[in-house]
Design a protein around this motif. Structure first.
Motif, mmCIF file in Angstrom:
data_model
loop_
_atom_site.group_PDB
_atom_site.id
_atom_site.type_symbol
_atom_site.label_atom_id
_atom_site.label_comp_id
_atom_site.label_asym_id
_atom_site.label_seq_id
_atom_site.Cartn_x
_atom_site.Cartn_y
_atom_site.Cartn_z
ATOM 1 N N MET A 196 0.826 -1.202 0.000
ATOM 2 C CA MET A 196 0.000 0.000 0.000
ATOM 3 C C MET A 196 0.859 1.251 0.000
ATOM 4 O O MET A 196 2.039 1.221 0.331
ATOM 5 C CB MET A 196 -0.947 -0.013 1.197
ATOM 6 C CG MET A 196 -0.271 0.147 2.544
ATOM 7 S SD MET A 196 -1.436 -0.037 3.907
ATOM 8 C CE MET A 196 -2.313 1.505 3.814
ATOM 9 N N VAL A 197 0.221 2.357 -0.396
ATOM 10 C CA VAL A 197 0.909 3.638 -0.448
ATOM 11 C C VAL A 197 0.745 4.320 0.901
ATOM 12 O O VAL A 197 -0.360 4.408 1.420
ATOM 13 C CB VAL A 197 0.319 4.501 -1.578
ATOM 14 C CG1 VAL A 197 1.012 5.841 -1.642
ATOM 15 C CG2 VAL A 197 0.439 3.768 -2.904
ATOM 16 N N ARG A 198 1.868 4.762 1.483
ATOM 17 C CA ARG A 198 1.798 5.367 2.814
ATOM 18 C C ARG A 198 2.258 6.809 2.788
ATOM 19 O O ARG A 198 3.109 7.193 1.995
ATOM 20 C CB ARG A 198 2.691 4.597 3.787
ATOM 21 C CG ARG A 198 2.146 3.253 4.175
ATOM 22 C CD ARG A 198 2.992 2.697 5.306
ATOM 23 N NE ARG A 198 2.539 1.393 5.709
ATOM 24 C CZ ARG A 198 2.803 0.270 5.036
ATOM 25 N NH1 ARG A 198 3.529 0.324 3.935
ATOM 26 N NH2 ARG A 198 2.355 -0.888 5.456
ATOM 27 N N GLU A 199 1.712 7.587 3.703
ATOM 28 C CA GLU A 199 2.062 8.999 3.804
ATOM 29 C C GLU A 199 3.158 9.168 4.845
ATOM 30 O O GLU A 199 3.162 8.486 5.870
ATOM 31 C CB GLU A 199 0.816 9.796 4.222
ATOM 32 C CG GLU A 199 1.028 11.291 4.228
ATOM 33 C CD GLU A 199 -0.277 12.058 4.424
ATOM 34 O OE1 GLU A 199 -1.355 11.425 4.446
ATOM 35 O OE2 GLU A 199 -0.203 13.289 4.556
ATOM 36 N N HIS A 200 4.119 10.053 4.579
ATOM 37 C CA HIS A 200 5.182 10.332 5.548
ATOM 38 C C HIS A 200 5.346 11.834 5.680
ATOM 39 O O HIS A 200 5.043 12.574 4.743
ATOM 40 C CB HIS A 200 6.509 9.716 5.089
ATOM 41 C CG HIS A 200 6.455 8.246 4.917
ATOM 42 N ND1 HIS A 200 6.595 7.362 5.955
ATOM 43 C CD2 HIS A 200 6.230 7.494 3.812
ATOM 44 C CE1 HIS A 200 6.485 6.138 5.498
ATOM 45 N NE2 HIS A 200 6.253 6.183 4.204
ATOM 46 N N THR A 201 5.857 12.252 6.837
ATOM 47 C CA THR A 201 6.120 13.679 7.008
ATOM 48 C C THR A 201 7.369 14.051 6.220
ATOM 49 O O THR A 201 8.269 13.242 6.034
ATOM 50 C CB THR A 201 6.367 14.000 8.484
ATOM 51 O OG1 THR A 201 7.384 13.109 8.958
ATOM 52 C CG2 THR A 201 5.114 13.820 9.303
ATOM 53 N N ALA A 202 7.400 15.295 5.750
ATOM 54 C CA ALA A 202 8.566 15.762 4.990
ATOM 55 C C ALA A 202 8.720 17.259 5.203
ATOM 56 O O ALA A 202 7.771 17.937 5.619
ATOM 57 C CB ALA A 202 8.384 15.447 3.512
ATOM 58 N N TRP A 203 9.931 17.743 4.997
ATOM 59 C CA TRP A 203 10.198 19.188 5.017
ATOM 60 C C TRP A 203 10.797 19.571 3.689
ATOM 61 O O TRP A 203 11.709 18.907 3.197
ATOM 62 C CB TRP A 203 11.239 19.532 6.097
ATOM 63 C CG TRP A 203 10.722 19.568 7.479
ATOM 64 C CD1 TRP A 203 9.456 19.357 7.909
ATOM 65 C CD2 TRP A 203 11.514 19.829 8.654
ATOM 66 N NE1 TRP A 203 9.389 19.452 9.271
ATOM 67 C CE2 TRP A 203 10.646 19.751 9.752
ATOM 68 C CE3 TRP A 203 12.865 20.113 8.882
ATOM 69 C CZ2 TRP A 203 11.078 19.948 11.058
ATOM 70 C CZ3 TRP A 203 13.290 20.307 10.177
ATOM 71 C CH2 TRP A 203 12.405 20.235 11.259
ATOM 72 N N PHE A 204 10.309 20.676 3.144
ATOM 73 C CA PHE A 204 11.062 21.358 2.107
ATOM 74 C C PHE A 204 12.074 22.198 2.853
ATOM 75 O O PHE A 204 11.711 22.970 3.746
ATOM 76 C CB PHE A 204 10.154 22.282 1.286
ATOM 77 C CG PHE A 204 9.217 21.553 0.362
ATOM 78 C CD1 PHE A 204 9.706 20.812 -0.710
ATOM 79 C CD2 PHE A 204 7.835 21.646 0.545
ATOM 80 C CE1 PHE A 204 8.833 20.162 -1.571
ATOM 81 C CE2 PHE A 204 6.971 20.996 -0.321
ATOM 82 C CZ PHE A 204 7.471 20.245 -1.380
ATOM 83 N N VAL A 205 13.342 22.062 2.508
ATOM 84 C CA VAL A 205 14.350 22.786 3.263
ATOM 85 C C VAL A 205 15.476 23.186 2.316
ATOM 86 O O VAL A 205 15.727 22.525 1.306
ATOM 87 C CB VAL A 205 14.849 21.922 4.450
ATOM 88 C CG1 VAL A 205 15.595 20.703 3.961
ATOM 89 C CG2 VAL A 205 15.693 22.711 5.408
ATOM 90 N N HIS A 206 16.125 24.308 2.633
ATOM 91 C CA HIS A 206 17.255 24.742 1.808
ATOM 92 C C HIS A 206 18.450 23.885 2.198
ATOM 93 O O HIS A 206 19.017 24.043 3.273
ATOM 94 C CB HIS A 206 17.528 26.221 2.048
ATOM 95 C CG HIS A 206 18.434 26.809 1.025
ATOM 96 N ND1 HIS A 206 19.694 26.334 0.794
ATOM 97 C CD2 HIS A 206 18.244 27.834 0.150
ATOM 98 C CE1 HIS A 206 20.256 27.040 -0.166
ATOM 99 N NE2 HIS A 206 19.392 27.962 -0.591
ATOM 100 N N GLY A 207 18.815 22.966 1.322
ATOM 101 C CA GLY A 207 19.752 21.918 1.683
ATOM 102 C C GLY A 207 21.130 22.385 2.085
ATOM 103 O O GLY A 207 21.609 22.100 3.187
ATOM 104 N N ALA A 208 21.780 23.150 1.230
ATOM 105 C CA ALA A 208 23.187 23.480 1.451
ATOM 106 C C ALA A 208 23.399 24.188 2.786
ATOM 107 O O ALA A 208 24.416 24.001 3.463
ATOM 108 C CB ALA A 208 23.706 24.330 0.301
ATOM 109 N N ALA A 209 22.410 25.028 3.190
ATOM 110 C CA ALA A 209 22.587 25.820 4.397
ATOM 111 C C ALA A 209 22.018 25.127 5.633
ATOM 112 O O ALA A 209 22.210 25.597 6.757
ATOM 113 C CB ALA A 209 21.923 27.185 4.213
ATOM 114 N N ALA A 210 21.327 24.014 5.430
ATOM 115 C CA ALA A 210 20.576 23.398 6.534
ATOM 116 C C ALA A 210 21.452 23.081 7.739
ATOM 117 O O ALA A 210 21.035 23.242 8.882
ATOM 118 C CB ALA A 210 19.885 22.125 6.054
#
Ligand SMILES: Nc1ncnc2c1ncn2[C@@H]1O[C@H](COP(=O)(O)OP(=O)(O)OP(=O)(O)O)[C@@H](O)[C@H]1O
Ligand SMILES: [Mg+2]
Lengths: 831, 237
Positions: free
Chosen positions: A556-570
């Protein structure tokens, strides 16, 4: 047997009142939850608000997990409520040559806030809505905007609109009056630019005389190359609109689902206990039936028919209760912001039918094993005064095995709880512990009973003896106290510990000292981070936006939490426990995933992940890093670049700042007029408070009614038990006990029941906390145990008070009646 | 040619409880109760009279030994078979607590018939109640009846199926001498007029005098067995 059952019910209604009450309340509770659920599900069935004029609407996917080969089905999870799927540009070309179409309207929708409106739409789309210009004219220039009435603003006035790009000056060129939702209409080109060129929907207006449904079929055929797109006609077009209240509907749906589950559990628990108890109490009567020639089968049938009759009647009362309770509950939910404003329920047949059927099923199932026991009653038991039931060795063993199985069942639950939907399993853990403790009650209550009844007074001696021989009466009275305290303690402490640990996890990982968050209702413009990064003293400015991603593990397809984040500066603002790779490499086309996700799919750093984003688009990014699972951190980190193309509102929730001592806060503040610069600590505190408030309210909604129910059940069983107790007390008085001594015994029994129930309830709470500890230990560095003492102690105090009151007051009345009888002499009894 | 006794018990033993609390209530009793006779069982309190009656009537299971009613062995039957058999052949009156409190006297009396699946006519209950002198109290509930009246309703119930064997455990214990005599006369007539078998537990020598035979128990054994000559003599006349 049914005739006999009906007769017994008619004449002994008082004895069945307990079962009746327990069932009626259970059905009422379940039906109320069902009606709320029905109302929440129906919430989406209202007609479209945007696509009012006849049209065919082409919209992007509304579910994740859809591919060209695998069209959407009901099992695929819905997209997050604030994200929409987009229509690829190629679809517009594919529809170009279609006949019977009088207009093709491309809806570019973007965030824009002014007055009550929150979206900017192209002026062309106005044709899809009824109503017309009340004043002024259409937006012919990029700085023109048409607003919707009612408004204070006049044509020609200059206004500031917060758009994706930031605040922007517009001149009001016209005002339209329309029953559709308020919106800002701008020149078509500008609408397209603000939306980043992404198409929210395409509306095709049929030529005069053409049926939209027929046109819909042509459109479907024309879009052969785009199987993931939806072609909607009629009321289905509502599916192309983003519902601002969809999140609340989702929340209410899951809350009502939990309430239904919990009330189902509590109803089965209480009703089964009550039936068992009534059978125990009628032992001699049933034995007499056996002696008079009833076969075991007939006795079983009698008990079952009684249960069925009680269930049939109680179900009706329960449904009537829900008809009153559901609107009140809906009002409460809406009033506290847990449901959309104006949320109401309607009397729909199916939740009521389901609740009624459940009531009957609970009655029959609840009476099943007591009936079997009743069938085993021996006729000679009718004769003896003693109705003490010997607990057979085999039965005790079965109780032990089942009880231990329930307690042991929490161990696999701990594993599930450390997963993404962990909190959902908390209730299951609490229920397992409660059932386990109840099955082991005859064994577990003995030491506590002994402790409470120590002493050399005759009262203590009598209490000790009755606690030892009247195990069933005690167990029956203790069970509702146990379920009340266990449910309250386990759920309250469990939820509090999970959310405290989650908050602590986020705190532990955020290293940024300051953060910019929206100052008011308007969101932060998409370019905020870039603007801040250029200021002196700002080492890093990292935009973060929470979203969801989806994965498919085959089943089944599952939902997960995610962040859009500015990678290089993270790495300047957040400490990420990377296992391999580096988040520095988090740029377009790359993601970081949690260890558990990587493990489930066999993903490695450098490999490719297959995911669906919040807009339902399938992506196959490179894996830049694998990060340890940590409560408070998301399962997937997405590069900020993806937000621009895949998020409905590509605007940050917050921008975290790493600063040097040279940083000028005033300059930072000036750079973000819509933002507030606060310390990360105070921001998190605000978040916690908001979360806690919601959490508390949902807990009240979830637990409140269930606890009310179990509290009533405590009084209920106490009142059933008091009949036996009063008989005992009368004998005691006949052999010379004073009224005071008899009442002291009643009090002592009530206290024993309360203390034992509360102790075992606390044991359930401790067991829950232990499970939570095991579960969270895998995904966080420190587990913060938190028991919300005030509400928990309030529940405990109520339990003790109810047990004592319901146990002692009727005994007191009964004893007083006996005295007045004695004083009044024969005359009173003769009349 | 009464070769077949109505009830035959062979080496009956009954031990209540287990281990240290075990009480031997019956310690190897062998007795025949011939059909159409009236037997009184006497003995000191706790000597096992009630236990004997209950085991013989199939209400309780002996620890060992055999019980045969009309030549049918009860030991081998399961609960349901036993109940159905008992319902047809045996009536039982307890020492106390005989009636279902939720049913009227009439309903209590017809209960065995209803349990057997028959639809009793009101007349049948009235006749049975009239026999015990309670024809006018058919609609009363047990709580509205005196102890003796309750006992008589219980006897009416035991008789309503016309069982061939009637067990009565101190049926006159709660009655005044007048109604006690009525009950005894009733039991006596069952034997004399219908050739039923009656086995009655009693402490009362007057009651025992109505019997054809007296069995005296002591500590779970038969201490004495005597035939009441007076009765036999009366009968012979
Ligand atoms: N359920 C029981 N559990 C343990 N012992 C029992 C039980 N029933 C009877 N007994 C014991 O068995 C013995 C015989 O009891 P029973 O009732 O047959 O006596 P009884 O002769 O009928 O006495 P009474 O004249 O007082 O009615 C007694 O010692 C009694 O204590
Ligand atoms: Mg006796």
């Amino acid at each position: 047997m049914t005739a006999l059952a009906r007769q017994t019910l008619r004449t002994r209604w008082a004895g069945f009142l307990g079962s009746f009450l327990a069932l009626a309340l259970g059905v009422g509770l379940f039906a109320t939850a069902g009606l709320i659920l029905a109302a929440a599900l129906r919430g989406h069935d209202i007609p479209p608000r945007w696509y009012v004029a006849p049209s065919v609407v082409v919209a992007g996917p509304d579910r994740a997990g859809v591919t060209a080969l695998d069209p959407a089905d009901g099992f695929d999870p819905a997209l997050p409520p604030d994200e929409r799927g987009f229509v690829p540009a190629g679809a517009v070309d594919a529809l170009a040559g279609l006949e019977d179409v009088s207009a093709v309207i491309v809806e570019h929708v973007s965030y824009a806030r002014f007055g009550a409106a929150t979206e900017a739409r192209p002026w062309a789309a106005r044709a899809l809505r009824p109503g017309g210009l009340a004043a002024g004219g259409p937006p012919t220039r990029p700085e023109h905007v048409v607003i919707t009435a009612p408004t204070e603003t006049r044509v020609g006035e200059e206004v500031t609109v917060v758009t994706v790009e930031g605040p922007r000056r517009f001149t009001v060129s016209g005002i339209i009056e329309t029953p559709a939702e308020p919106a800002l209409y701008v020149a078509n080109d500008l609408a397209a630019r603000l939306a980043g060129g992404r198409v929210a929907a395409i509306a095709l207006v049929p030529a005069p005389g053409v049926d939209p449904t027929t046109l819909g079929e042509d459109v479907r055929a024309a879009l052969d190359a785009f199987p993931m797109l939806r072609v909607l006609t009629g009321d289905d077009r509502r599916g192309a609109e983003l519902d601002p209240e969809a999140g609340l509907y989702v929340g209410v749906t899951s809350l009502a689902g939990s309430v239904a589950g919990l009330s189902g559990f509590v109803a089965v628990y209480i009703v089964a206990g009550t039936f068992r108890f009534t059978v125990t109490q009628r032992r001699r009567e049933l034995a007499l039936l056996r002696a008079a020639g009833a076969t075991p089968r007939q006795v079983r049938r009698l008990v079952r028919s009684e249960a069925l009759l009680v269930g049939a009647a109680a179900g009706l009362v329960g449904i009537a209760l829900s008809a009153l309770g559901a609107p009140a509950a809906a009002g409460w939910l809406a009033g506290h912001g847990l449901a959309p404003t104006g949320f109401t329920t309607e009397l729909v047949w199916w939740p009521l039918a389901a609740a009624y059927a459940l009531g009957l099923a609970v009655a029959v199932a609840g009476a099943w094993s007591p009936a079997r026991r009743a069938g085993r009653i021996r006729p000679v038991e009718a004769i003896g005064e003693a109705t003490v039931e010997r607990r057979g060795g085999a039965r005790a063993v079965v109780g032990w095995v089942l009880g231990s199985a329930c307690l042991g069942g929490t161990i696999p639950m701990a594993r599930l709880m450390s997963g993404p939907a962990g909190a959902a399993y908390l209730l299951v853990v609490v229920m397992l512990l409660i059932v386990g403790a109840t099955l082991l009650l005859p064994t577990l209550m003995r030491p506590v009973n002994r402790l409470v009844t120590t002493g050399r007074s005759p009262i203590a001696m009598l209490a000790r003896a009755s606690a030892r021989s009247e195990t069933r009466r005690y167990a029956a009275s203790i069970a509702p106290v146990l379920v009340t305290v266990g449910l309250a303690g386990g759920t309250l402490a469990g939820t509090a510990t999970i959310s405290a640990t989650e908050a602590a996890g986020l705190r532990d990982h955020l290293t940024a000292p300051m953060v910019v968050v929206p100052a008011g209702a308007a969101r932060l413009p998409s370019g905020t981070a870039d603007r801040l990064a250029g200021l002196p003293g700002v080492t890093a400015a990292v935009p973060v936006k929470a979203t969801s991603v989806f994965d498919d593990r085959g089943d089944m397809v599952r939902e997960h939490t995610a962040w859009f984040v500015h990678g290089a500066a993270a790495r300047h603002v957040v400490r990420l426990p990377t296992i391999s790779g580096s988040v520095d490499g988090l740029s377009a086309g790359a993601v970081a995933v949690s260890a558990s996700l990587a493990e489930a799919h066999g993903w490695r750093t450098g490999g490719t992940a297959t995911l669906w984003l919040g807009d339902g688009a399938a992506v196959t990014p490179r894996i830049a890093a694998v990060v340890e699972d940590r409560l408070g951190l998301p399962a997937v980190f997405l590069p900020w670049e993806l937000a621009r193309t895949h998020s409905t509102t590509p605007m940050p929730d917050a921008v975290y700042l790493a600063l040097t001592p040279q940083a000028e806060l005033a300059a930072i503040r000036a750079a973000v007029p819509l933002g507030a610069l606060v310390t990360v600590e105070s921001h998190l505190t605000t978040l916690d408070e908001r979360f806690d408030r919601l959490n508390r309210l949902s807990l009240i909604a979830l637990l409140g009614v269930a606890l009310l129910y179990t509290a009533i059940a405590i009084a209920n069983t106490q009142l059933i038990a008091v009949g036996d107790l009063t008989r005992e007390l009368r004998v005691l008085c006949q052999v010379g006990a004073t009224r005071r001594q008899a009442l002291a015994l009643a009090r002592r029994e009530g206290l024993t029941v309360a203390v034992t129930g509360v102790s075992l309830g606390c044991a359930v709470m401790i067991g829950t906390l232990a499970t939570v500890h095991i579960a969270l230990g895998r995904v966080s560095e420190t587990v913060r145990t938190l028991v919300p003492w005030p509400p928990f102690l309030a529940v405990v105090a109520c339990c003790i008070a109810i047990t004592l009151a319901a146990g002692v007051l009727p005994a007191r009345r009964a004893l007083r009646r006996r005295e007045s009888h004695a004083a009044g002499g024969r005359r009173a009894s003769a009349s | 040619m009464s070769a077949e006794p109505a009830v035959r018990i062979v080496d009956l033993r009954k031990i209540h409880g287990t281990g240290t609390v075990a009480v031997t209530a019956l310690d190897g009793i062998t007795l025949d109760f011939p059909a159409g006779t009236f037997t009184a069982i006497m003995g000191p309190s706790g000597s096992g009279k009630s236990t004997l009656a209950q085991c013989a009537a199939g209400l309780d299971r002996p620890t060992s030994g055999e019980v045969a009613v009309d030549g049918v062995l009860l030991n081998a039957m399961d609960e349901t078979e036993l109940t159905v058999f008992r319902r047809k052949r045996i009536g039982f009156v307890f020492q106390a607590f005989n009636l279902l409190p939720s049913l009227t006297a009439e309903e209590n009396v017809t209960l065995p018939l209803r349990l057997a699946g028959a639809r009793p006519t009101p007349g049948r209950a009235r006749v049975a109640l009239a026999t015990v002198g309670l024809g006018d109290r058919a609609g009363s509930r047990p709580s509205e009846l005196s102890g003796g009246q309750q006992q008589r309703v219980a006897i009416a119930r035991a008789l309503v199926t016309a069982p061939a064997i009637v067990f009565a455990d101190e049926p006159t214990g709660a009655l005044d001498s007048g109604s006690g005599r009525d009950v005894l006369r009733l039991l006596r007539s069952l034997v004399d007029e219908h050739r039923h078998t009656v086995i009655m537990v009693t402490h009362d020598p007057v009651a025992a005098a109505q019997a054809d035979r007296v069995v005296v128990l002591s500590d779970g054994r038969v201490a004495e067995e005597r035939t009441a000559e007076k009765r036999t003599a009366e009968k012979a006349r």
